[in-house]
Design a protein around this motif. Structure first.
Motif, PDB file in Angstrom:
ATOM      1  N   LYS A  31      11.283 -13.736 -13.505  1.00 47.92           N
ATOM      2  CA  LYS A  31      11.660 -14.903 -13.861  1.00 47.92           C
ATOM      3  C   LYS A  31      11.325 -15.068 -12.814  1.00 47.92           C
ATOM      4  CE  LYS A  31      16.453 -13.679 -12.806  1.00 47.92           C
ATOM      5  NZ  LYS A  31      17.557 -14.544 -12.620  1.00 47.92           N
ATOM      6  N   PRO A  32      10.750 -16.769 -12.364  1.00 44.57           N
ATOM      7  CA  PRO A  32      10.190 -17.011 -10.974  1.00 44.57           C
ATOM      8  C   PRO A  32      11.594 -17.135  -9.416  1.00 44.57           C
ATOM      9  CG  PRO A  32      10.355 -18.855 -12.855  1.00 44.57           C
ATOM     10  CD  PRO A  32      11.025 -18.204 -13.101  1.00 44.57           C
ATOM     11  N   ILE A  73       5.580  -9.982  -8.205  1.00 39.51           N
ATOM     12  CA  ILE A  73       5.606  -8.232  -8.126  1.00 39.51           C
ATOM     13  C   ILE A  73       6.751  -8.495  -7.082  1.00 39.51           C
ATOM     14  CG2 ILE A  73       5.162  -6.506  -6.972  1.00 39.51           C
ATOM     15  CD1 ILE A  73       2.158  -7.164  -7.561  1.00 39.51           C
ATOM     16  N   GLY A  74       6.968  -8.952  -5.905  1.00 37.60           N
ATOM     17  CA  GLY A  74       8.276  -9.090  -4.955  1.00 37.60           C
ATOM     18  C   GLY A  74       9.300  -9.878  -5.912  1.00 37.60           C
ATOM     19  N   ILE A  97       2.140  -0.081 -12.151  1.00 41.02           N
ATOM     20  CA  ILE A  97       3.375  -0.567 -12.955  1.00 41.02           C
ATOM     21  C   ILE A  97       3.829  -1.577 -12.143  1.00 41.02           C
ATOM     22  CG2 ILE A  97       4.753   0.033 -14.417  1.00 41.02           C
ATOM     23  CD1 ILE A  97       3.621   2.883 -13.446  1.00 41.02           C
ATOM     24  N   LEU A  98       4.125  -2.140 -11.759  1.00 37.42           N
ATOM     25  CA  LEU A  98       4.328  -3.213 -11.130  1.00 37.42           C
ATOM     26  C   LEU A  98       3.841  -4.393 -11.114  1.00 37.42           C
ATOM     27  CD1 LEU A  98       7.043  -2.611  -8.082  1.00 37.42           C
ATOM     28  CD2 LEU A  98       8.046  -3.354 -10.592  1.00 37.42           C
ATOM     29  N   SER A  99       2.455  -4.225 -11.417  1.00 33.37           N
ATOM     30  CA  SER A  99       1.673  -5.309 -10.792  1.00 33.37           C
ATOM     31  C   SER A  99       1.463  -5.928 -12.332  1.00 33.37           C
ATOM     32  CB  SER A  99       0.107  -4.856 -10.383  1.00 33.37           C
ATOM     33  OG  SER A  99      -0.940  -5.883 -10.434  1.00 33.37           O
ATOM     34  N   ARG A 100       1.226  -5.607 -13.099  1.00 34.59           N
ATOM     35  CA  ARG A 100       0.173  -5.325 -14.974  1.00 34.59           C
ATOM     36  C   ARG A 100       1.426  -5.787 -15.289  1.00 34.59           C
ATOM     37  NH1 ARG A 100      -1.661   0.038 -14.176  1.00 34.59           N
ATOM     38  NH2 ARG A 100       1.006   0.986 -16.042  1.00 34.59           N
ATOM     39  N   MET A 101       2.603  -5.659 -14.991  1.00 32.56           N
ATOM     40  CA  MET A 101       3.990  -6.185 -15.842  1.00 32.56           C
ATOM     41  C   MET A 101       3.709  -7.548 -14.922  1.00 32.56           C
ATOM     42  SD  MET A 101       5.362  -4.725 -18.407  1.00 32.56           S
ATOM     43  CE  MET A 101       6.988  -6.073 -18.519  1.00 32.56           C
ATOM     44  N   ALA A 102       4.006  -8.167 -13.755  1.00 30.41           N
ATOM     45  CA  ALA A 102       4.225  -9.594 -13.114  1.00 30.41           C
ATOM     46  C   ALA A 102       2.908 -10.298 -13.913  1.00 30.41           C
ATOM     47  CB  ALA A 102       3.992  -9.098 -11.562  1.00 30.41           C
ATOM     48  N   TYR A 145      15.256  -8.677 -21.647  1.00 29.78           N
ATOM     49  CA  TYR A 145      14.629  -7.639 -19.884  1.00 29.78           C
ATOM     50  C   TYR A 145      13.579  -8.451 -18.855  1.00 29.78           C
ATOM     51  CZ  TYR A 145      11.681  -4.395 -17.211  1.00 29.78           C
ATOM     52  OH  TYR A 145      11.640  -4.679 -16.375  1.00 29.78           O
ATOM     53  N   ALA A 146      12.603  -9.349 -19.623  1.00 31.68           N
ATOM     54  CA  ALA A 146      11.771 -10.960 -19.309  1.00 31.68           C
ATOM     55  C   ALA A 146      12.927 -11.474 -18.884  1.00 31.68           C
ATOM     56  CB  ALA A 146      10.844 -10.753 -20.434  1.00 31.68           C
TER      57      ALA A 146
END
Length: 99
Positions: free
Chosen positions: A34-35, A68-69, A53-58, A28-29
């Motif tokens: 990924k960059p 995030i993008g 949620i997206l912010s915490r994961m990124a 998943y990661a």
């Protein structure tokens, strides 16, 4: 003199299930976090709770170059790949003739 109580420590080896879960997290990661170089500055409005949620994961993968993008882009590309036929059918069924 009484003997001290016997203490037993059980050590459980990593199960196949744990190993599969770890491999699933790694895949998943590698797939989503990924960059990616983004060449657009387009704004998209999302729910604040989704952004959080997206912010915490990124943030956890920032050292790998994730943002995030890039995370959102990879999620959407995966969604498109997995739902292409349905999306095309819905799009075509809702297209009206120009005349």
């Amino acid at each position: 003199m009484p003997q001290p109580p016997l203490v037993t420590i059980n050590v459980n080896p990593v199960s196949g299930l744990d190993a599969r879960a770890a491999e699933e997290r790694r895949r998943y990661a590698a797939k989503f976090l990924k960059p990616v170089i983004l060449r657009s500055n387009t704004k998209v409005y999302i729910y604040p709770e989704v952004h959080a949620i997206l912010s915490r994961m990124a943030e956890k993968f920032r050292d790998n170059g994730a943002s995030i993008g890039s995370y959102v882009s990879e999620i959407l590309l995966d969604h498109f790949a997995n739902n292409r036929e349905v999306m095309e059918a819905l799009y075509n069924e809702n297209c009206k003739s120009l005349f």
